[in-house]
Design a protein around this motif. Structure first.
Motif, PDB file in Angstrom:
ATOM      1  N   ILE A   1       0.199  56.779 -38.147  1.00  0.00           N
ATOM      2  CA  ILE A   1      -0.979  56.633 -37.655  1.00  0.00           C
ATOM      3  C   ILE A   1      -0.981  56.067 -36.105  1.00  0.00           C
ATOM      4  O   ILE A   1      -1.573  56.471 -35.264  1.00  0.00           O
ATOM      5  CB  ILE A   1      -1.967  55.705 -38.498  1.00  0.00           C
ATOM      6  CG1 ILE A   1      -2.445  56.220 -39.360  1.00  0.00           C
ATOM      7  CG2 ILE A   1      -2.892  55.031 -37.656  1.00  0.00           C
ATOM      8  CD1 ILE A   1      -3.122  55.422 -40.570  1.00  0.00           C
TER       9      ILE A   1
ATOM     10  N   HIS B   1      -9.279  59.751 -39.848  1.00  0.00           N
ATOM     11  CA  HIS B   1      -9.020  59.280 -41.091  1.00  0.00           C
ATOM     12  C   HIS B   1      -9.566  60.204 -42.143  1.00  0.00           C
ATOM     13  O   HIS B   1     -10.955  60.721 -41.882  1.00  0.00           O
ATOM     14  CB  HIS B   1      -9.217  57.775 -41.183  1.00  0.00           C
ATOM     15  CG  HIS B   1      -8.747  57.288 -42.778  1.00  0.00           C
ATOM     16  ND1 HIS B   1      -9.510  57.483 -43.985  1.00  0.00           N
ATOM     17  CD2 HIS B   1      -7.725  56.404 -43.243  1.00  0.00           C
ATOM     18  CE1 HIS B   1      -8.912  57.069 -44.934  1.00  0.00           C
ATOM     19  NE2 HIS B   1      -7.878  56.245 -44.273  1.00  0.00           N
TER      20      HIS B   1
ATOM     21  N   HIS C   1      -4.796  48.554 -45.690  1.00  0.00           N
ATOM     22  CA  HIS C   1      -4.127  49.447 -46.452  1.00  0.00           C
ATOM     23  C   HIS C   1      -2.771  48.802 -46.908  1.00  0.00           C
ATOM     24  O   HIS C   1      -2.204  48.859 -47.725  1.00  0.00           O
ATOM     25  CB  HIS C   1      -3.904  50.727 -45.602  1.00  0.00           C
ATOM     26  CG  HIS C   1      -3.133  51.591 -46.339  1.00  0.00           C
ATOM     27  ND1 HIS C   1      -1.692  51.894 -46.143  1.00  0.00           N
ATOM     28  CD2 HIS C   1      -3.467  52.595 -47.178  1.00  0.00           C
ATOM     29  CE1 HIS C   1      -1.353  52.681 -47.027  1.00  0.00           C
ATOM     30  NE2 HIS C   1      -2.448  53.375 -47.556  1.00  0.00           N
TER      31      HIS C   1
ATOM     32  N   THR D   1      -8.649  51.052 -36.367  1.00  0.00           N
ATOM     33  CA  THR D   1      -7.267  51.404 -36.640  1.00  0.00           C
ATOM     34  C   THR D   1      -6.656  50.055 -37.387  1.00  0.00           C
ATOM     35  O   THR D   1      -5.828  50.194 -38.154  1.00  0.00           O
ATOM     36  CB  THR D   1      -6.701  52.253 -35.911  1.00  0.00           C
ATOM     37  OG1 THR D   1      -7.268  53.462 -35.694  1.00  0.00           O
ATOM     38  CG2 THR D   1      -5.327  52.617 -36.423  1.00  0.00           C
TER      39      THR D   1
ATOM     40  N   ARG E   1     -16.017  53.664 -45.022  1.00  0.00           N
ATOM     41  CA  ARG E   1     -15.289  52.554 -43.789  1.00  0.00           C
ATOM     42  C   ARG E   1     -16.057  51.383 -43.774  1.00  0.00           C
ATOM     43  O   ARG E   1     -15.612  50.215 -44.177  1.00  0.00           O
ATOM     44  CB  ARG E   1     -15.302  53.378 -42.399  1.00  0.00           C
ATOM     45  CG  ARG E   1     -14.519  52.203 -41.593  1.00  0.00           C
ATOM     46  CD  ARG E   1     -14.631  52.939 -40.047  1.00  0.00           C
ATOM     47  NE  ARG E   1     -16.029  53.102 -39.685  1.00  0.00           N
ATOM     48  CZ  ARG E   1     -16.685  54.092 -38.904  1.00  0.00           C
ATOM     49  NH1 ARG E   1     -15.560  55.295 -38.606  1.00  0.00           N
ATOM     50  NH2 ARG E   1     -17.907  54.274 -38.467  1.00  0.00           N
TER      51      ARG E   1
END
Length: 156
Positions: A44, A120, A138, A131, A64
Motif C-alpha cells: 500500500i 482498496h 488492518h 490509508t 469504510r
C-alpha cells in the motif's frame, strides 16, 4: 506514524510464535498473518508513492465508514487479494527482512502528498490520512488474531 511503528514492534515481538497455529482461530499460522500484514503495509505504501494525487476524489463508502467508526474489521468477512497473500513457507529470516523493509517505507509516509491515494477493494479510493488509519486497523486486526492463536497454544 508512531502508531504503525508501535504495531510493527508488536508484530516483531511475536516472531518466536511464528509456527503456532490453531484452526479454531484461523486456518493459517502466526507467520502467515505476520507476512500478510507486512505485505499489506508495504504494497500500500508503494501504491501511495506511485499514485497521482490529482486523481484523488473523495467518495462516500459505507463499508469504510462502518470499519472506521468501529475501528475494527470483522473476522472472516473479507478476502485478501492475491497480491498480499504470502507464500506458504515463511521463515523467521524472511519476516525480519520484511519488517526492516516495511519500517523504511513507513518513514517515507510522512513525505507523501496528503492526496496520495490507492484503491482498496472494499473501501474504495483512500487518501493518505485514510490509508494510515486503514493500515492501523488492518494491522491491529491481524495482531488480535495472532494473539488469539498464541493464547490457545499456551499450556493452561
Amino acid at each position: 506514524m508512531e502508531t504503525l511503528n508501535t504495531l510493527l514492534n508488536d508484530l516483531e515481538s511475536k516472531i518466536e510464535y511464528s509456527d503456532c497455529i490453531n484452526i479454531h482461530v484461523s486456518q493459517r499460522e502466526v507467520s502467515w498473518h505476520m507476512a500478510h500484514s507486512l505485505k499489506v503495509v508495504g504494497n500500500i505504501i508503494k501504491a501511495l508513492q506511485n499514485s497521482n494525487p490529482e486523481e484523488y476524489h473523495w467518495q462516500f463508502n459505507r463499508n469504510r465508514s462502518f470499519v472506521y467508526i468501529l475501528n475494527h474489521i470483522p473476522r472472516g468477512k473479507g478476502k485478501a487479494p492475491k497480491s498480499v497473500l504470502p507464500a506458504d513457507d515463511i521463515t523467521i529470516i524472511q519476516l525480519q527482512q520484511e519488517l526492516n523493509t516495511v519500517r523504511q517505507l513507513v518513514l517515507e509516509l510522512e513525505h507523501l502528498n496528503p492526496k496520495s491515494n490507492f484503491k482498496h477493494p472494499y473501501f474504495g479510493q483512500l487518501n493518505l490520512k485514510q490509508t494510515k488509519k486503514f493500515l492501523d486497523i488492518h494491522t491491529k486486526h491481524h495482531l488480535k488474531i495472532i494473539d488469539d492463536i498464541i493464547k490457545k497454544n499456551r499450556p493452561t
